[in-house]
Scaffold this motif. Structure first.
Motif, PDB file in Angstrom:
ATOM      1  N   ILE A  42      29.575  28.219 -15.632  1.00  0.00           N
ATOM      2  CA  ILE A  42      30.202  28.263 -16.962  1.00  0.00           C
ATOM      3  C   ILE A  42      29.742  29.506 -17.721  1.00  0.00           C
ATOM      4  O   ILE A  42      30.549  30.216 -18.345  1.00  0.00           O
ATOM      5  N   VAL A  43      28.435  29.771 -17.659  1.00  0.00           N
ATOM      6  CA  VAL A  43      27.900  30.953 -18.350  1.00  0.00           C
ATOM      7  C   VAL A  43      28.486  32.226 -17.747  1.00  0.00           C
ATOM      8  O   VAL A  43      28.844  33.173 -18.470  1.00  0.00           O
ATOM      9  N   LEU A  44      28.588  32.273 -16.418  1.00  0.00           N
ATOM     10  CA  LEU A  44      29.169  33.450 -15.765  1.00  0.00           C
ATOM     11  C   LEU A  44      30.623  33.647 -16.190  1.00  0.00           C
ATOM     12  O   LEU A  44      31.047  34.772 -16.488  1.00  0.00           O
ATOM     13  N   LEU A  45      31.382  32.551 -16.232  1.00  0.00           N
ATOM     14  CA  LEU A  45      32.764  32.639 -16.689  1.00  0.00           C
ATOM     15  C   LEU A  45      32.830  33.120 -18.135  1.00  0.00           C
ATOM     16  O   LEU A  45      33.670  33.970 -18.478  1.00  0.00           O
ATOM     17  N   ALA A  46      31.945  32.593 -18.986  1.00  0.00           N
ATOM     18  CA  ALA A  46      31.954  32.987 -20.397  1.00  0.00           C
ATOM     19  C   ALA A  46      31.645  34.462 -20.561  1.00  0.00           C
ATOM     20  O   ALA A  46      32.321  35.178 -21.317  1.00  0.00           O
ATOM     21  N   PHE A  47      30.623  34.949 -19.841  1.00  0.00           N
ATOM     22  CA  PHE A  47      30.272  36.366 -19.961  1.00  0.00           C
ATOM     23  C   PHE A  47      31.364  37.257 -19.374  1.00  0.00           C
ATOM     24  O   PHE A  47      31.646  38.343 -19.902  1.00  0.00           O
ATOM     25  N   THR A  48      32.000  36.797 -18.301  1.00  0.00           N
ATOM     26  CA  THR A  48      33.081  37.587 -17.709  1.00  0.00           C
ATOM     27  C   THR A  48      34.257  37.703 -18.675  1.00  0.00           C
ATOM     28  O   THR A  48      34.808  38.791 -18.894  1.00  0.00           O
ATOM     29  N   VAL A  49      34.650  36.558 -19.242  1.00  0.00           N
ATOM     30  CA  VAL A  49      35.766  36.573 -20.196  1.00  0.00           C
ATOM     31  C   VAL A  49      35.403  37.389 -21.432  1.00  0.00           C
ATOM     32  O   VAL A  49      36.225  38.148 -21.961  1.00  0.00           O
ATOM     33  N   ALA A  50      34.169  37.258 -21.911  1.00  0.00           N
ATOM     34  CA  ALA A  50      33.738  38.032 -23.079  1.00  0.00           C
ATOM     35  C   ALA A  50      33.763  39.522 -22.774  1.00  0.00           C
ATOM     36  O   ALA A  50      34.151  40.344 -23.625  1.00  0.00           O
ATOM     37  N   ALA A 465      35.814  30.521 -23.546  1.00  0.00           N
ATOM     38  CA  ALA A 465      35.523  30.485 -22.115  1.00  0.00           C
ATOM     39  C   ALA A 465      34.517  29.389 -21.789  1.00  0.00           C
ATOM     40  O   ALA A 465      34.625  28.723 -20.752  1.00  0.00           O
ATOM     41  N   ILE A 466      33.533  29.201 -22.669  1.00  0.00           N
ATOM     42  CA  ILE A 466      32.575  28.108 -22.436  1.00  0.00           C
ATOM     43  C   ILE A 466      33.302  26.758 -22.482  1.00  0.00           C
ATOM     44  O   ILE A 466      33.094  25.885 -21.625  1.00  0.00           O
ATOM     45  N   GLY A 467      34.162  26.599 -23.495  1.00  0.00           N
ATOM     46  CA  GLY A 467      34.929  25.347 -23.559  1.00  0.00           C
ATOM     47  C   GLY A 467      35.811  25.154 -22.342  1.00  0.00           C
ATOM     48  O   GLY A 467      35.882  24.055 -21.768  1.00  0.00           O
ATOM     49  N   LEU A 468      36.486  26.231 -21.917  1.00  0.00           N
ATOM     50  CA  LEU A 468      37.329  26.148 -20.726  1.00  0.00           C
ATOM     51  C   LEU A 468      36.499  25.839 -19.492  1.00  0.00           C
ATOM     52  O   LEU A 468      36.900  25.041 -18.640  1.00  0.00           O
ATOM     53  N   GLY A 469      35.327  26.470 -19.406  1.00  0.00           N
ATOM     54  CA  GLY A 469      34.457  26.211 -18.259  1.00  0.00           C
ATOM     55  C   GLY A 469      33.995  24.768 -18.212  1.00  0.00           C
ATOM     56  O   GLY A 469      33.952  24.153 -17.131  1.00  0.00           O
ATOM     57  N   ILE A 470      33.658  24.213 -19.379  1.00  0.00           N
ATOM     58  CA  ILE A 470      33.237  22.808 -19.415  1.00  0.00           C
ATOM     59  C   ILE A 470      34.391  21.897 -19.003  1.00  0.00           C
ATOM     60  O   ILE A 470      34.207  20.953 -18.225  1.00  0.00           O
ATOM     61  N   VAL A 471      35.582  22.191 -19.524  1.00  0.00           N
ATOM     62  CA  VAL A 471      36.746  21.374 -19.146  1.00  0.00           C
ATOM     63  C   VAL A 471      37.012  21.478 -17.657  1.00  0.00           C
ATOM     64  O   VAL A 471      37.280  20.471 -16.977  1.00  0.00           O
ATOM     65  N   MET A 472      36.942  22.692 -17.115  1.00  0.00           N
ATOM     66  CA  MET A 472      37.170  22.868 -15.688  1.00  0.00           C
ATOM     67  C   MET A 472      36.088  22.161 -14.866  1.00  0.00           C
ATOM     68  O   MET A 472      36.373  21.602 -13.798  1.00  0.00           O
ATOM     69  N   ALA A 473      34.846  22.184 -15.387  1.00  0.00           N
ATOM     70  CA  ALA A 473      33.761  21.505 -14.675  1.00  0.00           C
ATOM     71  C   ALA A 473      34.037  19.999 -14.609  1.00  0.00           C
ATOM     72  O   ALA A 473      33.891  19.376 -13.540  1.00  0.00           O
ATOM     73  N   PHE A 474      34.438  19.425 -15.749  1.00  0.00           N
ATOM     74  CA  PHE A 474      34.762  17.994 -15.738  1.00  0.00           C
ATOM     75  C   PHE A 474      35.967  17.705 -14.853  1.00  0.00           C
ATOM     76  O   PHE A 474      36.014  16.675 -14.169  1.00  0.00           O
ATOM     77  N   LEU A 475      36.941  18.624 -14.853  1.00  0.00           N
ATOM     78  CA  LEU A 475      38.125  18.424 -14.024  1.00  0.00           C
ATOM     79  C   LEU A 475      37.772  18.476 -12.549  1.00  0.00           C
ATOM     80  O   LEU A 475      38.193  17.620 -11.762  1.00  0.00           O
ATOM     81  N   VAL A 476      36.985  19.486 -12.174  1.00  0.00           N
ATOM     82  CA  VAL A 476      36.562  19.595 -10.768  1.00  0.00           C
ATOM     83  C   VAL A 476      35.735  18.383 -10.367  1.00  0.00           C
ATOM     84  O   VAL A 476      35.894  17.822  -9.275  1.00  0.00           O
ATOM     85  N   GLU A 477      34.864  17.953 -11.279  1.00  0.00           N
ATOM     86  CA  GLU A 477      34.012  16.808 -10.962  1.00  0.00           C
ATOM     87  C   GLU A 477      34.844  15.535 -10.832  1.00  0.00           C
ATOM     88  O   GLU A 477      34.562  14.674  -9.999  1.00  0.00           O
ATOM     89  N   ALA A 478      35.889  15.425 -11.688  1.00  0.00           N
ATOM     90  CA  ALA A 478      36.738  14.229 -11.619  1.00  0.00           C
ATOM     91  C   ALA A 478      37.577  14.219 -10.345  1.00  0.00           C
ATOM     92  O   ALA A 478      37.844  13.158  -9.766  1.00  0.00           O
ATOM     93  N   LEU A 479      38.028  15.400  -9.918  1.00  0.00           N
ATOM     94  CA  LEU A 479      38.849  15.476  -8.716  1.00  0.00           C
ATOM     95  C   LEU A 479      38.023  15.449  -7.438  1.00  0.00           C
ATOM     96  O   LEU A 479      38.569  15.232  -6.351  1.00  0.00           O
ATOM     97  N   ASN A 480      36.732  15.693  -7.561  1.00  0.00           N
ATOM     98  CA  ASN A 480      35.860  15.736  -6.377  1.00  0.00           C
ATOM     99  C   ASN A 480      35.394  14.312  -6.051  1.00  0.00           C
ATOM    100  O   ASN A 480      34.452  13.793  -6.639  1.00  0.00           O
ATOM    101  N   ASP A 481      36.065  13.671  -5.108  1.00  0.00           N
ATOM    102  CA  ASP A 481      35.690  12.302  -4.713  1.00  0.00           C
ATOM    103  C   ASP A 481      34.846  12.320  -3.452  1.00  0.00           C
ATOM    104  O   ASP A 481      35.125  11.642  -2.475  1.00  0.00           O
ATOM    105  N   THR A 482      33.798  13.121  -3.496  1.00  0.00           N
ATOM    106  CA  THR A 482      32.843  13.184  -2.380  1.00  0.00           C
ATOM    107  C   THR A 482      31.501  12.650  -2.852  1.00  0.00           C
ATOM    108  O   THR A 482      31.309  12.341  -4.033  1.00  0.00           O
ATOM    109  N   PHE A 483      30.565  12.589  -1.910  1.00  0.00           N
ATOM    110  CA  PHE A 483      29.212  12.100  -2.213  1.00  0.00           C
ATOM    111  C   PHE A 483      28.332  13.294  -2.557  1.00  0.00           C
ATOM    112  O   PHE A 483      28.231  14.244  -1.787  1.00  0.00           O
ATOM    113  N   LYS A 484      27.701  13.195  -3.726  1.00  0.00           N
ATOM    114  CA  LYS A 484      26.869  14.307  -4.171  1.00  0.00           C
ATOM    115  C   LYS A 484      25.414  13.917  -4.374  1.00  0.00           C
ATOM    116  O   LYS A 484      24.580  14.791  -4.572  1.00  0.00           O
ATOM    117  N   SER A 485      25.113  12.634  -4.382  1.00  0.00           N
ATOM    118  CA  SER A 485      23.750  12.196  -4.621  1.00  0.00           C
ATOM    119  C   SER A 485      23.536  10.837  -3.982  1.00  0.00           C
ATOM    120  O   SER A 485      24.476  10.180  -3.527  1.00  0.00           O
TER     121      SER A 485
END
Length: 759
Positions: A42-50, A465-485
């Motif tokens: 998210i930070v990388l995306l924010a700095f890139t967009v900035a 960009a931070i807001g978009l990154g957070i939304v994308m993170a939640f979206l990726v996490e919601a769509l990712n139906d794999t085992f992570k822990s």
């Protein structure tokens, strides 16, 4: 005792009456965990967009704004007041709104554009853009249909370009009234600060100039119109006066109102006399009717009529009669009837009575004569009244016509006087017009650009960009139906978690060393494997767990690596053999460098080789390895044969631990056959890769085949992405087994597990 599959657990829970909670509690820690997991991305995306926003902002041409302030005059100075000619009421709210809209009009904009010759200014010179290049490329392709272009004449083209220029100019111009005042701000935006101030001032000047010109033209037009109307009104006035004078002469009218008053008074008097005479006649008629009813000879009854009795003559005669009768009565008491005085008195009494009778008759005759006279008077008065009324009506008609002509004359004279007065006022004041507005503040050349606000753009881009990154993170996490822990394994599968193995970083184009377990750089990985071994041994203390199978859902999850390293860990405690039971795509022999022609499990089951011939001894680990051998055409029939049971008994008789590396469950059914005959099954799941639905389906097949599932191993876990709270209790990235730990582990295991029969 194996843990049942989730469907079995759910059905048993429902039967026992234990229902899951209907409401789900929102756990903020899960959201924080997701953000923490993707924070660097998210930070990388924010700095890139900035950074991109900063580059774009630096390349944006700065725009300057200049503002001039006008005061719209409500009470304009005038030499003479004649607002009616203009039809404007400057005290109304609509007046100011109209002036504001005039300032925004295309007429003002076009006048300013032409006056300042903005056609060649840099703000309105369009530069070739990428879209223009695309259009040109599209037009150059022959087979693409072309839009029909309308050919314009030179004048039409110039007018079109001027309108386009006016549109672009209007987009840069802003007219903003100051609330609850007569002030209005004229703001213009340009890349040239001097031009911004010049345009803002020119717009106000053009507005004032056009308004004065419009008023001047309106005044001149009004003066011409008034002059034309004045001559027409003069003719109408003369005509109406002539009609009035002609009517007077024709009707011989001098004082119509005086004559009408006299006739009106005469009519009133005659009407009054007629009423009085009629009343008298009616009264006399009543008396005559009574006389006719009584009879003219009946003097006594006639005397009873009030009108006759009350007559003065009758009253005098009666008084005389009373006096004579009294005298006769007095003399009759003193003298006899033949006395001369009595005779004289009686003669006098007879005379008085005779006089009364004559007076009554005379009075009756007088009443009749008076009635006839009253009738003649009434008739005469009625005729006179008719004559007077006819005269009055004639005079009234003449007065109406006279008043009508007089009103027309008065109206025409008033209109003429009004227009004459306005004409003179317009003639006198036609060269004087006060300005509709004046500048309170002229625009000055700005020193600081109004936009872009480059720091704000970069900051907003960074925040967005931070807001978009957070939304994308939640979206990726919601769509990712794999085992992570490990929590995902326990919550989503309701299975025992035996351990997790970390992801080992390898150099590019390098393979995972089969003996990484014993290398210095593999100490952390080896510790995780030993933890897995310890967890497995402790969970199988009261169970027969000599023979176990390792399987997974799909290829590539690392089941062969888990089986190999678990065999290494178990080989440190017991005599262990690793058997490659994947007869579809075997990999154990290749990992240990065993020759492809070396006999293995398939040869042993077929009976073409002995146990000793099929076993390979690994010097590094000290365990025995049985490769797959030759690839049979019918591996499923081979594994399901009675000969495989005999092979299994021989392996159990010669080794403490027998570890089968089987084929993936989703690909073939070989693992199901083996799983029914081994003591327990270890299921391998690749972290952040294998789908939950796939694992559930495969575990369901194992449960349906009555296999005992010892637990699940989460493989290839990227510990760098894990939150510290997600670390499984058996994995420690900063510690590894030493000699003392290893001896202690052996000691604990030996004291809790009965030694198995060795070869």
């Amino acid at each position: 005792m194996s843990t049942p599959f989730p469907s079995a657990l759910n059905s048993s829970a429902e039967q026992s009456g234990n229902k899951p909670n209907a409401e789900e509690v929102i756990d903020l820690r899960q959201y924080i965990k997701v953000i923490n997991k993707y924070k660097w991305r998210i930070v990388l995306l924010a700095f890139t967009v900035a950074a991109l926003a900063a580059v774009v902002a630096l390349n944006i041409t700065p725009q300057y704004r200049a503002t001039a302030t006008l005061l719209i005059e409500a009470d304009q100075a005038k030499a003479v007041s004649f607002e009616e000619i203009y039809g404007l009421d400057s005290n109304r709210k609509e007046y100011y709104l109209t002036q504001f809209e005039i300032l925004k009009s295309r007429n003002i904009a076009q006048a300013v554009v032409q006056k300042l010759n903005l056609k060649n200014h840099q703000d309105f010179l369009s530069e070739p853009s990428f879209v223009d290049d695309i259009k040109a490329l599209k037009d150059s392709i022959p087979f693409i249909p072309k839009k029909e272009v309308v050919q314009l004449s030179a004048d039409e083209q110039a007018a079109f370009e001027l309108q386009e220029l006016v549109n672009a100019f209007s987009e840069r111009l802003t007219i903003s009234p100051v609330r609850k005042t007569q002030l209005v701000n004229i703001t213009y935006e340009s890349s040239d600060p001097k031009m911004a101030a010049l345009v803002a001032n020119t717009v106000g000047e053009v507005y004032i100039e056009q308004n004065m010109n419009a008023k001047m033209g309106l005044t001149q037009k009004a003066a011409g119109w008034l002059t034309t109307r004045l001559s027409d009104l003069r003719v109408r006035l003369d005509a109406s006066e002539g009609k009035l004078q002609a009517y007077r002469e024709r009707e011989n009218l001098v004082d119509v109102e005086g004559v009408l008053g006299l006739v009106s008074q005469e009519l009133e008097q005659t009407s009054g006399q007629l009423v009085v005479t009629r009343n008298e006649m009616n009264k006399l008629q009543s008396i005559v009717r009574v006389i006719d009813e009584y009879g003219r000879d009946d003097i006594d009854r006639l005397e009873s009529i009030t009108e006759i009795t009350s007559h003065p003559v009758i009253q005098n005669v009666k008084q005389t009669l009373i006096a004579v009768e009294q005298k006769v009565s007095e003399l009759g008491q003193e003298y006899g009837p033949k006395h001369p005085m009595m005779i004289a008195a009686n003669a006098e009494l007879a005379t008085v009575k005779q006089n009364l009778t004559e007076q009554v008759k005379r009075l009756v005759t007088g009443v009749e004569k008076e009635l006839n006279s009253s009738k003649r008077n009434v008739t005469a008065l009625e005729a006179e009244l008719v004559r007077i009324r006819a005269q009055y009506q004639q005079l009234t008609a003449k007065e109406f016509e006279y008043r009508k002509l007089s009103r027309e004359v008065d109206t025409n004279r008033k209109i003429y006087d009004t227009f004459f007065s306005r004409s003179k006022e317009t003639e006198v004041t036609s060269d004087f017009n006060a300005a509709v507005a004046r500048f309170t503040d002229r625009a000055f050349t700005p020193n600081i650009p109004a936009k872009p606000n480059k720091p704000l753009i970069v900051m907003l881009a960074f925040v967005a960009a931070i807001g978009l990154g957070i939304v994308m993170a939640f979206l990726v996490e919601a769509l990712n139906d794999t085992f992570k822990s490990a929590m995902d394994i326990e919550n989503k599968l309701s299975m025992r978690m035996l351990g997790l193995l970390p992801l080992v970083s390898l150099a590019k184009n390098s393979l995972f060393d089969v003996h990484h377990f014993y290398q210095e750089q593999g100490r952390s990985f080896a510790e995780s494997v030993r933890t897995l071994r310890t967890s497995f041994v402790l969970t199988q203390l009261d169970k027969q767990a000599q023979v176990l199978a390792v399987t997974s859902s799909v290829p590539g999850e690392g089941k062969s690596t888990v089986a190999t390293n678990l065999a290494f860990a178990l080989g440190q405690l017991d005599k262990t053999i690793l058997v490659d039971a994947d007869m579809r795509k075997p990999s154990i022999g290749k990992r240990f460098g065993i020759e492809p022609y070396h006999p293995g499990l398939s040869n042993f089951i077929a009976g073409t080789a002995t146990l000793e011939e099929c076993i390979y001894h690994d010097e590094t680990s000290g365990i025995s390895v049985m490769p797959c051998g030759f690839l049979p055409p019918n591996p499923l029939e081979l594994l399901a044969s009675a000969r495989f049971n005999q092979v299994l008994e021989q392996l159990k008789a010669n080794f403490d631990r027998v570890l089968f590396d089987t084929a993936p469950l989703q690909a073939v059914s070989d693992s199901l056959v083996i799983a029914r005959q081994v003591d327990t099954v270890i299921y391998v799941v690749k972290s952040d890769d294998t789908r939950i639905g796939v694992v559930k389906a495969c575990l369901g097949r194992l449960v349906a085949s009555n296999a005992r599932i010892g637990g699940v191993v989460l493989n290839q876990v990227d510990t760098k992405k894990m939150d510290k709270h997600d670390y499984y209790h058996g994995y420690y990235s900063e510690y590894s087994y030493g000699d003392v730990q290893e001896a202690s582990s052996k000691e604990i295991t030996s004291s809790n597990v009965k030694p198995l029969k060795s070869a």
